[in-house]
Write a protein that holds these residues in place. Sequence first.
Motif, mmCIF file in Angstrom:
data_model
loop_
_atom_site.group_PDB
_atom_site.id
_atom_site.type_symbol
_atom_site.label_atom_id
_atom_site.label_comp_id
_atom_site.label_asym_id
_atom_site.label_seq_id
_atom_site.Cartn_x
_atom_site.Cartn_y
_atom_site.Cartn_z
ATOM 1 N N ARG A 79 -46.628 -71.635 -6.432
ATOM 2 C CA ARG A 79 -44.794 -72.207 -6.528
ATOM 3 C C ARG A 79 -43.680 -70.899 -6.879
ATOM 4 N N THR A 100 -40.035 -71.704 -7.159
ATOM 5 C CA THR A 100 -38.117 -72.430 -7.539
ATOM 6 C C THR A 100 -37.241 -71.443 -8.081
ATOM 7 N N ARG A 111 -46.761 -70.238 -10.933
ATOM 8 C CA ARG A 111 -45.109 -70.646 -11.070
ATOM 9 C C ARG A 111 -44.386 -69.602 -11.344
ATOM 10 N N ALA A 151 -42.295 -66.450 0.414
ATOM 11 C CA ALA A 151 -42.379 -67.489 1.349
ATOM 12 C C ALA A 151 -43.273 -66.562 2.165
ATOM 13 N N ASP A 200 -45.015 -72.197 -1.721
ATOM 14 C CA ASP A 200 -44.451 -72.458 -1.965
ATOM 15 C C ASP A 200 -43.108 -72.264 -2.609
ATOM 16 N N SER A 259 -39.114 -73.270 -2.938
ATOM 17 C CA SER A 259 -38.522 -74.456 -3.834
ATOM 18 C C SER A 259 -36.991 -74.130 -4.037
#
Length: 140
Positions: A2, A4, A106, A129, A134, A136
């Motif tokens: 991920r 973020t 992450r 991406a 993932d 966000s």
Amino acid sequence: MRATFYLIDKPRFRDEPLLLVCELAKKASDAGMATLVLARDAAQAEQLDDLLWSFEPDAFVPHQIAGIEDDEEEATVLIAAPEIDVALRPLVINLRDAAVEGEFDRVLEVVPADESARAPSRERWKQYAARGLDVSKHDM
């Protein structure tokens, strides 16, 4: 994996963006998560090192700057300047313009409030991406 993105908006983070990095590092440390902070340069690494000692009166975040001592694996939070080659950790806080390459669980991207400084973060978003992460964002 991920990615973020934390978009700085609140006045206290606008004035001192590294406070957000300290809060993220503290949260990760409290959870026992090995964290690597990729500093923009050696001066930023030292500034973050100092701030982690003082940003909260009662906070203790076990940390150190990479390349100074041999016991780096004992520090929950490791801060690395670009000239120091270090292995990635499960959590990476990236303060550099380039996307993080390699294996991690992450990555946290701290994005400055200044609109002109946000262009590199948009590029990193696209790169993460495209790699299937993932992605966000959170307004801070």
